[in-house]
Design a protein around this motif. Structure first.
Motif, PDB file in Angstrom:
ATOM      1  N   SER A 129       0.884  -0.980  -0.050  1.00  0.00           N
ATOM      2  CA  SER A 129       0.046  -0.109  -0.060  1.00  0.00           C
ATOM      3  C   SER A 129       0.860   1.208  -0.129  1.00  0.00           C
ATOM      4  O   SER A 129       2.003   1.079   0.493  1.00  0.00           O
ATOM      5  CB  SER A 129      -0.994  -0.073   1.196  1.00  0.00           C
ATOM      6  N   ASP A 130       0.245   2.163  -0.600  1.00  0.00           N
ATOM      7  CA  ASP A 130       1.155   3.638  -0.679  1.00  0.00           C
ATOM      8  C   ASP A 130       0.750   4.384   0.758  1.00  0.00           C
ATOM      9  O   ASP A 130       1.140   5.571   0.768  1.00  0.00           O
ATOM     10  CB  ASP A 130       0.949   4.494  -1.797  1.00  0.00           C
ATOM     11  N   ILE A 131      -0.092   3.785   1.371  1.00  0.00           N
ATOM     12  CA  ILE A 131      -0.407   4.542   2.734  1.00  0.00           C
ATOM     13  C   ILE A 131       0.415   4.420   3.646  1.00  0.00           C
ATOM     14  O   ILE A 131       1.117   3.263   3.928  1.00  0.00           O
ATOM     15  CB  ILE A 131      -2.045   4.002   3.296  1.00  0.00           C
ATOM     16  N   GLN A 132       1.214   5.561   4.126  1.00  0.00           N
ATOM     17  CA  GLN A 132       2.322   5.559   5.006  1.00  0.00           C
ATOM     18  C   GLN A 132       2.155   6.088   6.461  1.00  0.00           C
ATOM     19  O   GLN A 132       2.612   5.837   7.468  1.00  0.00           O
ATOM     20  CB  GLN A 132       3.768   6.323   4.503  1.00  0.00           C
ATOM     21  N   THR A 133       1.090   7.054   6.231  1.00  0.00           N
ATOM     22  CA  THR A 133       0.701   7.872   7.532  1.00  0.00           C
ATOM     23  C   THR A 133      -0.778   7.749   7.788  1.00  0.00           C
ATOM     24  O   THR A 133      -1.596   7.528   6.922  1.00  0.00           O
ATOM     25  CB  THR A 133       1.204   9.201   7.683  1.00  0.00           C
ATOM     26  N   LEU A 134      -1.182   8.342   8.744  1.00  0.00           N
ATOM     27  CA  LEU A 134      -2.701   8.247   9.182  1.00  0.00           C
ATOM     28  C   LEU A 134      -3.374   9.535   8.293  1.00  0.00           C
ATOM     29  O   LEU A 134      -4.291   9.281   7.893  1.00  0.00           O
ATOM     30  CB  LEU A 134      -2.782   8.762  10.543  1.00  0.00           C
ATOM     31  N   GLU A 135      -2.542  10.418   7.923  1.00  0.00           N
ATOM     32  CA  GLU A 135      -3.026  11.396   6.932  1.00  0.00           C
ATOM     33  C   GLU A 135      -3.221  10.919   5.715  1.00  0.00           C
ATOM     34  O   GLU A 135      -4.072  11.479   4.926  1.00  0.00           O
ATOM     35  CB  GLU A 135      -2.028  12.637   6.686  1.00  0.00           C
ATOM     36  N   ASP A 136      -2.530   9.707   5.362  1.00  0.00           N
ATOM     37  CA  ASP A 136      -2.768   9.218   3.944  1.00  0.00           C
ATOM     38  C   ASP A 136      -4.143   8.433   3.832  1.00  0.00           C
ATOM     39  O   ASP A 136      -4.400   8.291   2.686  1.00  0.00           O
ATOM     40  CB  ASP A 136      -1.550   8.305   3.712  1.00  0.00           C
ATOM     41  N   LEU A 137      -4.542   8.468   4.888  1.00  0.00           N
ATOM     42  CA  LEU A 137      -5.930   7.602   4.896  1.00  0.00           C
ATOM     43  C   LEU A 137      -7.324   8.536   4.338  1.00  0.00           C
ATOM     44  O   LEU A 137      -8.375   7.905   4.202  1.00  0.00           O
ATOM     45  CB  LEU A 137      -6.264   7.416   6.269  1.00  0.00           C
ATOM     46  N   ILE A 208       1.736  -2.415   9.770  1.00  0.00           N
ATOM     47  CA  ILE A 208       1.240  -1.381  10.652  1.00  0.00           C
ATOM     48  C   ILE A 208       1.921  -0.121  10.519  1.00  0.00           C
ATOM     49  O   ILE A 208       3.000  -0.065  10.529  1.00  0.00           O
ATOM     50  CB  ILE A 208       1.666  -2.116  12.322  1.00  0.00           C
ATOM     51  N   LEU A 209       1.086   0.903  10.551  1.00  0.00           N
ATOM     52  CA  LEU A 209       1.412   2.284  10.404  1.00  0.00           C
ATOM     53  C   LEU A 209       2.175   2.460  11.795  1.00  0.00           C
ATOM     54  O   LEU A 209       1.850   2.060  13.044  1.00  0.00           O
ATOM     55  CB  LEU A 209       0.127   3.163  10.272  1.00  0.00           C
ATOM     56  N   GLU A 210       3.305   3.444  11.742  1.00  0.00           N
ATOM     57  CA  GLU A 210       4.177   3.673  12.719  1.00  0.00           C
ATOM     58  C   GLU A 210       3.145   4.366  14.000  1.00  0.00           C
ATOM     59  O   GLU A 210       3.471   4.311  15.309  1.00  0.00           O
ATOM     60  CB  GLU A 210       5.544   4.375  12.579  1.00  0.00           C
ATOM     61  N   GLU A 211       2.525   5.397  13.445  1.00  0.00           N
ATOM     62  CA  GLU A 211       1.814   6.204  14.491  1.00  0.00           C
ATOM     63  C   GLU A 211       0.342   5.528  14.770  1.00  0.00           C
ATOM     64  O   GLU A 211      -0.505   5.126  13.928  1.00  0.00           O
ATOM     65  CB  GLU A 211       1.354   7.659  13.601  1.00  0.00           C
ATOM     66  N   PRO A 212       0.374   5.227  16.196  1.00  0.00           N
ATOM     67  CA  PRO A 212      -1.012   4.604  16.526  1.00  0.00           C
ATOM     68  C   PRO A 212      -2.236   5.520  16.546  1.00  0.00           C
ATOM     69  O   PRO A 212      -2.048   6.439  16.699  1.00  0.00           O
ATOM     70  CB  PRO A 212      -0.377   3.982  18.192  1.00  0.00           C
ATOM     71  N   LEU A 213      -3.341   4.739  16.615  1.00  0.00           N
ATOM     72  CA  LEU A 213      -4.333   5.533  16.886  1.00  0.00           C
ATOM     73  C   LEU A 213      -4.536   6.192  18.226  1.00  0.00           C
ATOM     74  O   LEU A 213      -4.821   7.283  18.500  1.00  0.00           O
ATOM     75  CB  LEU A 213      -5.579   4.769  16.418  1.00  0.00           C
ATOM     76  N   GLN A 214      -4.432   5.354  19.315  1.00  0.00           N
ATOM     77  CA  GLN A 214      -4.411   5.472  20.603  1.00  0.00           C
ATOM     78  C   GLN A 214      -3.540   4.347  21.519  1.00  0.00           C
ATOM     79  O   GLN A 214      -3.872   3.175  21.075  1.00  0.00           O
ATOM     80  CB  GLN A 214      -5.824   5.605  20.844  1.00  0.00           C
ATOM     81  N   THR A 215      -3.024   4.865  22.571  1.00  0.00           N
ATOM     82  CA  THR A 215      -2.747   3.781  23.351  1.00  0.00           C
ATOM     83  C   THR A 215      -3.820   3.737  24.573  1.00  0.00           C
ATOM     84  O   THR A 215      -4.250   4.739  24.973  1.00  0.00           O
ATOM     85  CB  THR A 215      -1.303   4.238  24.072  1.00  0.00           C
ATOM     86  N   VAL A 216      -4.465   2.535  24.887  1.00  0.00           N
ATOM     87  CA  VAL A 216      -5.221   2.384  25.959  1.00  0.00           C
ATOM     88  C   VAL A 216      -5.128   1.529  26.928  1.00  0.00           C
ATOM     89  O   VAL A 216      -4.218   0.522  26.864  1.00  0.00           O
ATOM     90  CB  VAL A 216      -6.635   2.025  25.117  1.00  0.00           C
ATOM     91  N   ASP A 217      -5.887   1.667  28.042  1.00  0.00           N
ATOM     92  CA  ASP A 217      -5.999   0.752  29.065  1.00  0.00           C
ATOM     93  C   ASP A 217      -7.079  -0.147  29.054  1.00  0.00           C
ATOM     94  O   ASP A 217      -8.077  -0.109  28.592  1.00  0.00           O
ATOM     95  CB  ASP A 217      -6.204   1.476  30.314  1.00  0.00           C
ATOM     96  N   LEU A 218      -6.745  -1.679  29.362  1.00  0.00           N
ATOM     97  CA  LEU A 218      -7.659  -2.453  29.190  1.00  0.00           C
ATOM     98  C   LEU A 218      -8.294  -2.905  30.763  1.00  0.00           C
ATOM     99  O   LEU A 218      -7.293  -2.789  31.765  1.00  0.00           O
ATOM    100  CB  LEU A 218      -6.941  -4.011  28.676  1.00  0.00           C
ATOM    101  N   GLY A 219      -9.402  -3.510  30.713  1.00  0.00           N
ATOM    102  CA  GLY A 219      -9.930  -3.556  32.066  1.00  0.00           C
ATOM    103  C   GLY A 219     -10.979  -4.633  32.066  1.00  0.00           C
ATOM    104  O   GLY A 219     -11.347  -5.305  30.982  1.00  0.00           O
ATOM    105  N   VAL A 220     -11.462  -4.930  33.218  1.00  0.00           N
ATOM    106  CA  VAL A 220     -12.832  -6.083  33.185  1.00  0.00           C
ATOM    107  C   VAL A 220     -13.805  -5.326  33.661  1.00  0.00           C
ATOM    108  O   VAL A 220     -13.985  -4.742  34.489  1.00  0.00           O
ATOM    109  CB  VAL A 220     -12.509  -6.881  34.343  1.00  0.00           C
ATOM    110  N   ALA A 221     -14.911  -5.307  32.879  1.00  0.00           N
ATOM    111  CA  ALA A 221     -16.409  -4.649  32.925  1.00  0.00           C
ATOM    112  C   ALA A 221     -17.202  -5.434  33.688  1.00  0.00           C
ATOM    113  O   ALA A 221     -17.470  -6.719  33.432  1.00  0.00           O
ATOM    114  CB  ALA A 221     -16.754  -4.158  31.530  1.00  0.00           C
ATOM    115  N   PHE A 222     -18.029  -4.585  34.745  1.00  0.00           N
ATOM    116  CA  PHE A 222     -19.010  -5.307  35.502  1.00  0.00           C
ATOM    117  C   PHE A 222     -20.284  -4.235  35.129  1.00  0.00           C
ATOM    118  O   PHE A 222     -20.077  -3.028  34.887  1.00  0.00           O
ATOM    119  CB  PHE A 222     -18.688  -5.430  37.074  1.00  0.00           C
ATOM    120  N   ASP A 223     -21.471  -4.732  35.184  1.00  0.00           N
ATOM    121  CA  ASP A 223     -22.438  -3.808  35.239  1.00  0.00           C
ATOM    122  C   ASP A 223     -22.578  -2.655  36.292  1.00  0.00           C
ATOM    123  O   ASP A 223     -22.198  -3.026  37.205  1.00  0.00           O
ATOM    124  CB  ASP A 223     -23.859  -4.737  35.179  1.00  0.00           C
ATOM    125  N   LYS A 224     -23.088  -1.500  35.761  1.00  0.00           N
ATOM    126  CA  LYS A 224     -23.224  -0.411  36.819  1.00  0.00           C
ATOM    127  C   LYS A 224     -23.989  -0.907  37.977  1.00  0.00           C
ATOM    128  O   LYS A 224     -23.925  -0.270  39.041  1.00  0.00           O
ATOM    129  CB  LYS A 224     -23.753   0.723  35.998  1.00  0.00           C
TER     130      LYS A 224
END
Length: 265
Positions: A129-137, A208-224
């Motif tokens: 692919s010629d897509i190299q950065t997020l801007e290329d999307l 995989i593009l070098e620039e990530p969309l986001q770094t996130v935290d993983l957790g375990v979800a329980f109902d409110k």
């Protein structure tokens, strides 16, 4: 003699039936030693999946078994339709959701345990692919799994990505990789771990593009509405497992560079 034989046979039948009943009672007692926690998960390697022998395994599965065991519970894993996860939790069909579930920006939707691990939401394209950065999307077509964090990011129009021509949301995660490999989309967005795992399992190659969309935290979800406090107890247990090296040891069985996925103290 005939009467005696009948008595003996009858006695044997009673003994066998009593023995079966006792065995069943002992089995029920053994299974009931620990209260069960039903864990809803997606078929999402390397976090939760079936191995070649039909056993449920993965990073989150091993973490759940260890954590709930320390808490005095026995986890039971159920593969769910990921789109229905919130409804299943609200109805009590499952006790929690534990399957590479992003808690970042969802803190108010559930009672959370964690975070226990970091993950990186990324964009992947075909190798040529010629897509190299997020801007290329800009003006491109993107595939995502529905009700996942990448879909949230893309549909929020928060400036992370340029204007896309189209976003295709599919229910099954593997479909996003198939759509990309066949050229039906220009890119996909997912956890970096799932991209790496799919390439290893399928033999397909993506970049995989070098620039990530986001770094996130993983957790375990329980109902409110869940007032048992299991999320609080589980958070403390996961912290103990991080301190004693258990979390790192389990992650290292499935992923390279495990330190990049560990929560900072």
């Amino acid at each position: 003699m005939k009467k005696l034989s009948i008595v003996i046979v009858f006695g044997l039948i009673i003994s066998i039936l009593c023995g079966c009943g006792a065995g069943k009672e002992n089995k029920q007692k053994s299974l009931g030693d620990l209260p069960t926690v039903t864990v809803g998960c997606d078929n999402y390697s390397p976090f939760s999946f079936m191995d070649a022998n039909g056993n449920v395994t993965g990073i989150d599965v091993e973490l759940a078994r260890e954590a709930f065991s320390r808490m005095g519970y026995a986890p039971e894993f159920v593969f769910i339709n990921w789109e229905d996860k919130k409804n299943l939790l609200a109805k009590g069909s499952i006790d929690c959701i534990w399957s590479s579930f992003t808690m970042t920006d969802r803190e108010d939707e559930y009672h959370w345990a964690g975070p226990y691990m970091r993950s990186h939401q990324v964009v992947a394209v075909n190798e040529d692919s010629d897509i190299q950065t997020l801007e290329d999307l800009e003006g491109k077509v993107m595939a995502v799994q529905s009700t996942t964090k990448p879909e949230d990011i893309i549909r929020s129009h928060d400036g992370t990505l340029p204007e896309l021509r189209k976003v295709i949301s599919v229910q099954k995660r593997d479909l996003i990789f198939i759509l990309l490999s066949k050229g039906y989309v220009d890119a996909l967005a997912a956890h970096d771990t799932s991209v790496d795992q799919f390439m290893e399992d399928s033999g397909l190659k993506f970049r995989i593009l070098e620039e990530p969309l986001q770094t996130v935290d993983l957790g375990v979800a329980f109902d409110k509405a869940d007032t048992r406090g299991l999320n609080i107890q589980l958070t403390d247990t996961l912290k103990e497992m991080q301190k004693d090296g258990t979390v790192k040891q389990i992650i290292s069985k499935y992923l390279l560079n495990e330190d990049s996925y560990l929560e900072e103290e």
